[in-house]
Enzyme design. Structure first.
Site, PDB file in Angstrom:
ATOM      1  CG  ASP A   1     -25.179 -82.828 -32.637  1.00  0.00           C
ATOM      2  OD1 ASP A   1     -25.811 -81.760 -32.586  1.00  0.00           O
ATOM      3  OD2 ASP A   1     -25.749 -83.938 -32.687  1.00  0.00           O
TER       4      ASP A   1
ATOM      5  CB  SER B   1     -33.293 -85.077 -32.849  1.00  0.00           C
ATOM      6  OG  SER B   1     -33.294 -83.766 -33.395  1.00  0.00           O
TER       7      SER B   1
ATOM      8  CG  HIS C   1     -29.288 -82.353 -31.780  1.00  0.00           C
ATOM      9  ND1 HIS C   1     -28.579 -83.068 -32.729  1.00  0.00           N
ATOM     10  CD2 HIS C   1     -30.597 -82.443 -32.133  1.00  0.00           C
ATOM     11  CE1 HIS C   1     -29.422 -83.565 -33.613  1.00  0.00           C
ATOM     12  NE2 HIS C   1     -30.651 -83.192 -33.301  1.00  0.00           N
TER      13      HIS C   1
END
Length: 360
Positions: A332, A32, A335
């Site tokens: 968040d 991610s 990240h």
């Protein structure tokens, strides 16, 4: 000519030449931290990064990136004069100048490894490092035709292989496994990652950036999930020490493996990406980078001391988002913001977090 002007001209000339001729394409793999939208191509409604406020800063819409804007791979592409590598699974894209194979939740180890051990509850996808390599190998014939063409083309491309490993550790830790068990499996994860780098080299890769993993003990998500009443569990910056030790051990073993590969393949340039210290700098001195709200609190989340609440994750009803993400390092809780990604990319490109720096 004044020395300062001469230095400026030389600096400008170096960067113009670098961008104009160093790389013909850029290919990214990972999880991610690098996913530009592969996870949501076929499952857009099921994942939070397909929703606002993801993408609010630069794209002004959600793109599947786990950030408010660009990722570190996007900034690297821009710096070497290439377009942002598009997600490899998106139909109709031109991949001649690069592709992004990363997918959110991607692991080093096969899904079956975690399935056999009952460790799949935190995994978002069955796609892993080997899956991404197979995607690249399937795409390769459309990028170059003859053996010599591929040697020239792949040899003049930049490969950013990772970050890989973070989700492997999450699978263990989020399932409540002990640190001893995590440490016991670290060589397995690192060996698997090294095998992936070697497979990439066998496909003709010459310049390969291999990032280590991050100081997870400084992530707002970890700080919320594993908060402790024992002050000795934290370092002087407020990070959980034992989780950072996991990352440090992984990175230590990875550097040894990469040195071995560099000796085995002297015609390649294998670059270790020190994401651990790149991220640690935000924790140690956040205001130096404009992070007036620090690095231990998320910009977007569900409240509490770290602005992390798994019942109200960023993008879900009940969550909140800060007014200025550039004042936060964490987007968040797990990240980075675009602002942090820019600094990380710069450290990989010009030093001190690329060993050697990409632009060297």
């Amino acid at each position: 000519m004044k020395p300062s002007l001469l230095a400026f001209l030389l600096f400008s000339f170096f960067h113009l030449c670098y961008c104009a001729q160093r790389y013909d394409a850029i290919f990214s793999f990972g999880d991610s931290l690098s996913d530009a939208g592969n996870l949501i191509v076929n499952n857009a409604s099921a994942y939070l990064t397909s929703k606002w406020p993801y993408g609010m800063t630069f794209f002004h819409k959600a793109t599947g990136r786990c950030s408010d804007g660009r990722l570190f791979i996007d900034f690297i592409a821009e710096a070497v004069g290439l377009p942002l590598p598009p997600p490899s699974l998106k139909p109709g894209e031109d991949f001649q100048k690069g592709a992004n194979f990363a997918t959110t939740g991607g692991t080093v180890l096969d899904y079956s490894f975690f399935q056999q051990r009952g460790l799949t509850k935190s995994l978002f996808t069955t796609d892993n490092m080997k899956t991404q390599l197979s995607w690249f190998e399937k795409m390769k014939p459309s990028l170059c035709s003859t053996t010599q063409d591929c040697k020239d083309y792949i040899g003049k491309s930049l490969f950013v292989f990772g970050e890989f490993g973070g989700n492997d550790y999450n699978a263990f830790l989020f399932s409540g496994k002990s640190m001893d068990e995590v440490r016991k499996n670290t060589p397995n994860i690192v060996d698997g990652l090294a095998d992936g780098v070697e497979r990439l080299i066998s496909n003709g890769a010459v310049d390969v950036v291999v990032p280590g993993i991050l100081p997870i003990g400084c992530f707002p998500l970890y700080l919320q999930l594993y908060k402790s009443s024992n002050k000795d569990d934290y370092n002087q910056f407020g990070c959980l020490k034992k989780y950072n030790k996991v990352a440090s051990y992984h990175n230590q073993l990875l550097k040894i493996k990469l040195q071995e590969l560099q000796q085995k393949y002297p015609g390649t340039r294998i670059i270790y990406g020190d994401l651990y210290n790149a991220a640690k700098q935000f924790v140690v001195n956040p205001k130096k980078y404009g992070f007036t709200n620090g690095a231990l609190k998320a910009c977007c989340g569900g409240g509490g001391p770290y602005n992390v609440n798994l019942d109200y994750r960023c993008g879900q009803t009940g969550s909140n988002v800060c007014n200025d993400p550039s004042t936060y390092a964490s987007w968040d809780g797990i990240h980075f913001t675009e602002a942090a990604n820019r600094y990380i990319a710069d450290g990989l490109l010009r030093g001190p977090f690329g060993n050697p720096p990409i632009m060297s």
